[in-house]
Write a protein that holds these residues in place. Structure first.
Motif, PDB file in Angstrom:
ATOM      1  N   VAL A 125      -9.354   7.021   1.182  1.00 32.23           N
ATOM      2  CA  VAL A 125      -9.177   5.741   0.477  1.00 32.23           C
ATOM      3  C   VAL A 125      -8.053   4.943   1.133  1.00 32.23           C
ATOM      4  N   LEU A 144      -1.894  11.343  -5.175  1.00 27.70           N
ATOM      5  CA  LEU A 144      -2.746  10.940  -6.298  1.00 27.70           C
ATOM      6  C   LEU A 144      -3.971  10.134  -5.878  1.00 27.70           C
ATOM      7  N   LYS A 145      -4.163   9.959  -4.578  1.00 27.88           N
ATOM      8  CA  LYS A 145      -5.432   9.363  -4.115  1.00 27.88           C
ATOM      9  C   LYS A 145      -5.782  10.002  -2.787  1.00 27.88           C
ATOM     10  N   PRO A 146      -7.073  10.131  -2.508  1.00 31.18           N
ATOM     11  CA  PRO A 146      -7.487  10.819  -1.282  1.00 31.18           C
ATOM     12  C   PRO A 146      -7.147  10.008  -0.036  1.00 31.18           C
ATOM     13  N   LEU A 169       0.857  -1.182   0.000  1.00 28.70           N
ATOM     14  CA  LEU A 169       0.000   0.000   0.000  1.00 28.70           C
ATOM     15  C   LEU A 169       0.897   1.236   0.000  1.00 28.70           C
ATOM     16  N   SER A 170       0.639   2.156  -0.911  1.00 31.60           N
ATOM     17  CA  SER A 170       1.380   3.410  -0.905  1.00 31.60           C
ATOM     18  C   SER A 170       0.675   4.407   0.000  1.00 31.60           C
TER      19      SER A 170
END
Lengths: 253, 253
Positions: A146, A141-143, A135-136
């Protein structure tokens, strides 16, 4: 001559962890693209041009590399670790999808490499010995919600969790918040491994418990592995402990 | 002389995907342990003894290797792929935890290798380009409801899912059942990649959609990757498609 684009993973840092396949693909390239410090790990080759760029310019780098390949060059895009794990192969595919039709006709190949979590896990024993996720923690680039939801889901389901991009100057609080979320779900003694710059001179591997896991032990060169409820710590007198996730884990969930 | 035990990953099958670090660790060993077909991939070395065993005898193999290391030998335990992912490193740690105290004093090191999902992903593009998990479908050592729960959790949270040990003669129905569970959670068009024997002569990579994914495409030498709702397929005229998971995936969940 038609061009070629290789996206190549050179592993976490130790030169002996670069596969012969990757070495060969690099050797035949006319042009290398990549984040400067990754290119600096490779010995210079006569007649080979280097195009170093910042690590936040992935899409622009992918487009420049595709453009040069379309002109007939043999281009290598260099990633640390594996080319396909939070790295350049996805950026190249994304550029192809949204780029000129000619890019779809290019000879594109991905050459895999050792991704950081495997090298970190090897130093500690076998923490990824059973079901795990990667998991990053970057919320560029993602909220963040999330990410938080994935942390909760992974911990509740009993996955070991490898955290990539755990912290940076621009993202100072995310790792601490991730530990807070995981403490709600996992026992305080759950092992946490901080693997920094594994295979390089600056290597530092720290094994601690989730209850006291300190985000300050991580930096941009660190991969963090958080155990599952089944992960075990085997103490050894005078030696670092072995951390492993049993092949039969899960029956306790 | 005190003994040494290396647990070494030799990658998914292509000789050029074995790291120099692994080659070197194998070269200095007096004794090699492993599943027969993995040992068969390595060239014979003078004076080096081989101890081949069946692939369901992991713990017994680990104990035999530790025993020989404790007698002063330099022992290498060979895993396909990475030594730490559903492989021998966890079995060795488990044997140490429950074995004689002397085994805790041994010089034990794990040498990482390319795990199958990385090589399969590279062939398809970058399906592991964003958050993903690796899950073994073998219910020999964990109950099926745990596996089913992890499949549901991973799909609902938006992880790409790599399935190891998808099928075998003794476990013929698990992959079909896994697809049925995933079809309840994921769109019919979700890409599924079957990567069989990647890097070997028998390599076969098939890209299909979850709706029509056929378990018969998998065997014991196959790693299956199921996309997330964000995973994209980029069609290319006359070439295989590129499958990738965008770096920004997750915003849609």
């Amino acid at each position: 001559m038609s061009g070629k684009l290789h996206v190549i993973g050179i592993g976490p840092g130790h030169p002996d962890q670069i596969t012969p396949e990757a070495r060969e693909a690099i050797a035949v390239a006319t042009d290398l693209f990549g984040y400067g410090p990754y290119l600096d790990r490779l010995p210079p080759a006569a007649g080979q041009q280097r195009h170093a760029s910042d690590n936040r310019e992935e899409l622009a780098r992918a487009r420049a590399a595709l453009d040069l390949a379309a002109s007939g060059k043999r281009v290598a895009v260099i990633s640390g670790g594996d080319a396909g794990v939070f790295a350049m192969a996805a950026a190249v595919c994304e550029a192809v999808e949204h780029g000129p039709a000619a890019w779809r006709a290019l000879d594109i190949a991905v050459v895999p490499g050792l991704t950081a979590m495997l090298a970190v896990a090897a130093r500690a024993g076998a923490p990824l010995g059973h079901d795990f996720c990667a998991l990053s923690l970057s919320d560029n680039l993602k909220p963040w919600p999330v990410i938080a939801g994935r942390l909760r889901a992974a911990a509740a389901a009993g996955f070991v969790i490898a955290l990539y991009n755990p912290i940076s100057r621009a993202r100072p609080w995310q790792l601490g918040e991730a530990f807070a979320i995981l403490r709600e779900q996992l026992p305080p003694a759950t092992p946490v491994i901080f693997g920094r710059a594994v295979g390089r001179a600056a290597e530092r591997v720290t094994i601690t418990a989730l209850a006291g896991a300190d985000p300050a032990l991580a930096d941009m060169a660190t991969c963090v592995i958080v155990g599952s409820p089944g992960t075990r710590v085997v103490e050894r007198p005078g030696l670092p402990p072995l951390v492993y996730s049993p092949r039969s884990s899960g029956a306790d969930r």
